[in-house]
Design a protein around this motif. Structure first.
Motif, mmCIF file in Angstrom:
data_model
loop_
_atom_site.group_PDB
_atom_site.id
_atom_site.type_symbol
_atom_site.label_atom_id
_atom_site.label_comp_id
_atom_site.label_asym_id
_atom_site.label_seq_id
_atom_site.Cartn_x
_atom_site.Cartn_y
_atom_site.Cartn_z
ATOM 1 N N GLY A 9 0.806 -1.218 0.000
ATOM 2 C CA GLY A 9 0.000 0.000 0.000
ATOM 3 C C GLY A 9 0.838 1.265 0.000
ATOM 4 O O GLY A 9 0.410 2.304 -0.510
ATOM 5 N N ALA A 10 2.039 1.186 0.567
ATOM 6 C CA ALA A 10 2.920 2.349 0.593
ATOM 7 C C ALA A 10 3.520 2.632 -0.779
ATOM 8 O O ALA A 10 3.948 3.758 -1.058
ATOM 9 N N GLN A 19 -7.350 -1.815 2.257
ATOM 10 C CA GLN A 19 -8.077 -3.054 2.520
ATOM 11 C C GLN A 19 -8.256 -3.872 1.245
ATOM 12 O O GLN A 19 -8.351 -5.103 1.292
ATOM 13 N N VAL A 20 -8.288 -3.197 0.086
ATOM 14 C CA VAL A 20 -8.499 -3.907 -1.165
ATOM 15 C C VAL A 20 -7.303 -4.806 -1.487
ATOM 16 O O VAL A 20 -7.451 -5.833 -2.173
ATOM 17 N N ILE A 21 -6.122 -4.481 -0.967
ATOM 18 C CA ILE A 21 -4.953 -5.342 -1.169
ATOM 19 C C ILE A 21 -5.142 -6.653 -0.420
ATOM 20 O O ILE A 21 -4.827 -7.738 -0.925
ATOM 21 N N GLU A 22 -5.677 -6.561 0.791
ATOM 22 C CA GLU A 22 -5.982 -7.774 1.552
ATOM 23 C C GLU A 22 -7.036 -8.610 0.821
ATOM 24 O O GLU A 22 -6.942 -9.841 0.764
ATOM 25 N N LYS A 23 -8.055 -7.951 0.264
ATOM 26 C CA LYS A 23 -9.093 -8.677 -0.471
ATOM 27 C C LYS A 23 -8.499 -9.401 -1.673
ATOM 28 O O LYS A 23 -8.894 -10.525 -1.999
ATOM 29 N N GLU A 38 -9.915 -11.754 -13.390
ATOM 30 C CA GLU A 38 -10.861 -12.158 -12.356
ATOM 31 C C GLU A 38 -10.528 -11.494 -11.017
ATOM 32 O O GLU A 38 -11.434 -11.140 -10.249
ATOM 33 N N LEU A 39 -9.255 -11.272 -10.730
ATOM 34 C CA LEU A 39 -8.869 -10.531 -9.524
ATOM 35 C C LEU A 39 -9.454 -9.124 -9.560
ATOM 36 O O LEU A 39 -9.963 -8.622 -8.545
ATOM 37 N N ALA A 40 -9.365 -8.482 -10.712
ATOM 38 C CA ALA A 40 -9.927 -7.134 -10.852
ATOM 39 C C ALA A 40 -11.434 -7.149 -10.649
ATOM 40 O O ALA A 40 -11.996 -6.265 -9.987
ATOM 41 N N ARG A 41 -12.096 -8.168 -11.186
ATOM 42 C CA ARG A 41 -13.553 -8.249 -11.055
ATOM 43 C C ARG A 41 -13.960 -8.440 -9.594
ATOM 44 O O ARG A 41 -14.902 -7.804 -9.111
ATOM 45 N N ARG A 42 -13.249 -9.304 -8.878
ATOM 46 C CA ARG A 42 -13.624 -9.611 -7.498
ATOM 47 C C ARG A 42 -13.298 -8.463 -6.542
ATOM 48 O O ARG A 42 -13.899 -8.362 -5.473
ATOM 49 N N THR A 43 -12.360 -7.622 -6.888
ATOM 50 C CA THR A 43 -11.982 -6.511 -6.009
ATOM 51 C C THR A 43 -12.523 -5.167 -6.495
ATOM 52 O O THR A 43 -12.247 -4.133 -5.871
ATOM 53 N N PHE A 44 -13.276 -5.182 -7.616
ATOM 54 C CA PHE A 44 -13.849 -3.957 -8.189
ATOM 55 C C PHE A 44 -12.762 -2.936 -8.542
ATOM 56 O O PHE A 44 -12.958 -1.726 -8.411
ATOM 57 N N ALA A 51 -3.315 -5.352 -11.644
ATOM 58 C CA ALA A 51 -2.035 -5.888 -12.140
ATOM 59 C C ALA A 51 -0.858 -5.264 -11.393
ATOM 60 O O ALA A 51 0.127 -5.957 -11.079
ATOM 61 N N ALA A 52 -0.956 -3.959 -11.083
ATOM 62 C CA ALA A 52 0.130 -3.292 -10.354
ATOM 63 C C ALA A 52 0.254 -3.842 -8.937
ATOM 64 O O ALA A 52 1.371 -4.071 -8.437
ATOM 65 N N ILE A 53 -0.889 -4.068 -8.272
ATOM 66 C CA ILE A 53 -0.856 -4.645 -6.921
ATOM 67 C C ILE A 53 -0.278 -6.062 -6.972
ATOM 68 O O ILE A 53 0.558 -6.446 -6.143
#
Length: 394
Positions: A9-10, A19-23, A38-44, A51-53
């Protein structure tokens, strides 16, 4: 143990909150081999942000890319120990997360919870209508708990119930027990602040008998929360008096207790109201720096609450970078429906000095409506209460 969420997050600017990183990590934990799309879809999240995370989590040694995205062994241990998912019934968790709320409540695994809730609800104290109490059904209470799970705000989290004659805390505790069948005390903390001593005793009895991770504290929410409760919680539930004052006060106390992070959920149950009332309420949300994430109509069902047609809505709010409590000091105004209806207050404009009578018998029904409309003389929205008169009952 690494602090994956904080460290990534930093480095990655995430407007939605860290919190979205944890999700995203949880999605990889429960769905090994998941695609970036699918990661993008589930985390909105937009695909480039997801992709960057993902890239930074790979750099941290938490994820690896091979036939999709997988958690490393270190990340699996992090999710289980740091996030509290060790020992979870993964099959039941995935069933609950994939089903809609009504389908989830009807799952065979939820039958034992509903039976337990029905027994406990049958023993709960009679409602005190002077405190705007009403009895929600066991199914409603469980729906709220499942909603909390779906927002990743149950497992491993600190949850506050701001007033709880609906025993949502009990549903949360029972759902945790069902999800963690082999653990004596699941990794979560559920706290309740409640004015009614009868419900406090009832909650204590249930928690002790069923060994639920619940603590209940007597507190009059007209008074500010003690400092040790400030900035401690990951989410809160409230079903406040159905007045603008009641909503603003209860939500403000909950905001004070929330951690100072973006994207934390607020689960607000409230009666269905007129468009004008909802406009005024949304302005209150804006004043408090909250955004409306979702609104589920007829989500809550009550016993014997004919005044609201036995139904109310569930409004899910989220914190932002500017979230702040609207009510910070002691609250001395009318709060409950009966008080608001039979109290006449005089407010003086802080800018031009014009006085306005507030109450159902006054020029404006509530102070929130007056603030939203502005002073009749100068349109200023700050006022000082200079007199309060209680009118005789009809």
């Amino acid at each position: 143990m690494k602090h994956y969420v904080e460290e990534v997050g930093a480095r990655v600017k995430v407007d939605e909150g860290i919190q979205v990183i944890e999700k995203l990590l949880l999605a990889c934990y429960f769905h090994p081999g998941i695609s970036t799309k699918e990661l993008a879809r589930r985390t909105f999240l937009p695909i480039p942000v997801a992709a960057a995370i993902k890239k930074e989590l790979i750099r941290e040694g938490a994820l690896e890319q091979k036939n999709g995205v997988h958690c490393t062994k270190e990340a699996n241990r992090w999710v289980e120990r740091r996030c509290g998912y060790r020992g979870i019934d993964k099959a039941l968790y995935l069933k609950l997360m994939e089903a809609n709320i009504n389908e989830a409540v009807r799952l065979p695994e939820m039958k034992v919870i509903l039976e337990g809730l029905a027994e406990e609800f049958a023993r709960r104290p009679q409602v005190n209508v002077q405190l705007d109490q009403s009895k929600c059904t066991p199914e409603t209470s469980l729906r709220r708990a499942i909603l909390c799970l779906k927002h990743h705000s149950l497992v491993g989290k600190k949850i506050l119930c701001v007033g709880d004659d609906d025993l949502v805390n009990v549903s949360l505790g029972m759902l945790l027990q069902q999800l963690f069948p082999a653990m004596e005390v699941p990794q979560a903390q559920i706290d309740v602040v409640e004015l009614d001593e009868r419900f406090i005793r009832h909650i204590h009895e249930i928690a002790d008998r069923a060994q639920l991770p619940i603590r209940c504290f007597p507190w009059d929410l007209r008074n500010p929360l003690p400092s040790e409760w400030h900035a401690q919680y990951d989410c809160f539930f409230t079903d406040p008096p159905y007045t603008l004052q009641g909503m603003s006060l209860f939500v403000s106390r909950g905001i004070t207790a929330l951690k100072q992070k973006k994207g934390l959920p607020v689960f607000l149950s409230f009666a269905h109201k007129s468009p004008d009332f909802m406009l005024a309420m949304n302005r209150e949300f804006v004043r408090m720096g909250l955004t409306v994430h979702a609104a589920h109509q007829h989500f809550n069902q009550y016993e014997g609450a004919e005044m609201i047609a036995n139904r109310s809505q569930m409004i899910i709010l989220e914190t932002t970078a500017v979230t702040d409590a609207q009510v910070k000091d002691a609250f001395c105004d009318a709060l409950y429906t009966g008080e608001v209806k039979r109290t006449l207050r005089t407010y003086r404009c802080m800018q031009c000095g014009q006085e306005v009578f507030v109450g159902l018998q006054g020029e404006v029904a509530t102070i929130e409506e007056l603030k939203n409309q502005g002073c009749p003389g100068c349109k200023n929205d700050t006022f000082l209460m200079v007199e309060k008169r209680h009118l005789p009952p009809k």
